[in-house]
Design an enzyme around this catalytic site. Structure first.
Site, PDB file in Angstrom:
ATOM      1  NE  ARG A  69      -2.074  -1.423   3.376  1.00  0.00           N
ATOM      2  CZ  ARG A  69      -2.708  -1.939   4.647  1.00  0.00           C
ATOM      3  NH1 ARG A  69      -3.785  -1.797   4.783  1.00  0.00           N
ATOM      4  NH2 ARG A  69      -2.018  -2.051   5.480  1.00  0.00           N
ATOM      5  CB  CYS A  70       4.166   2.043   1.118  1.00  0.00           C
ATOM      6  SG  CYS A  70       5.378   3.330   1.366  1.00  0.00           S
ATOM      7  CB  SER A  71       3.571   5.459  -3.593  1.00  0.00           C
ATOM      8  OG  SER A  71       4.058   6.369  -2.762  1.00  0.00           O
TER       9      SER A  71
END
Length: 114
Positions: A9-11
């Site tokens: 979920r972390c870019s």
């Protein structure tokens, strides 16, 4: 083999995974939110990256404030206890290659070990 401690979920973590995959080398993806590595492995990962446990925490997470983790009197063991209860507190992505380990934040740090 390259190992990445990844949060999909972390870019920044996704960007790091893409960079690692682009090397064409085998990659072990550890989604640490689903299965946090054992404490000794975390401690060694943080040490190998040249960080203190406090520096490896994600202070922007609400749990950081709620648990009072900014308190400088907390020991590394107490901070690791918090990470074990709330894995989201571990900053990401950590990447490990034969050249070393890094917390790849900012993303450009990954160049040091690829």
């Amino acid at each position: 083999m390259i190992r990445i401690y990844h949060n999909p979920r972390c870019s920044t973590s996704r960007k790091a995974l893409e960079a690692v995959q682009a090397t064409g080398r085998p990659v072990e993806v550890i989604e640490y939110l689903r299965a946090l590595p054992p404490r000794d492995e975390l401690r060694e990962l943080i040490r190998a990256a040249g960080l203190t446990v406090r520096e490896a925490l994600r202070a922007k997470e609400s749990a950081y404030e709620t648990l009072g983790l900014a308190d400088p009197s907390l020991t590394d063991e107490q901070l690791l206890d918090a990470v074990e209860r709330h894995p989201v507190l571990l900053n990401r992505p950590f990447v490990v290659t034969d050249k070393g380990a890094r917390l790849c934040r900012p993303f450009e740090t990954i160049r040091e070990i690829l």
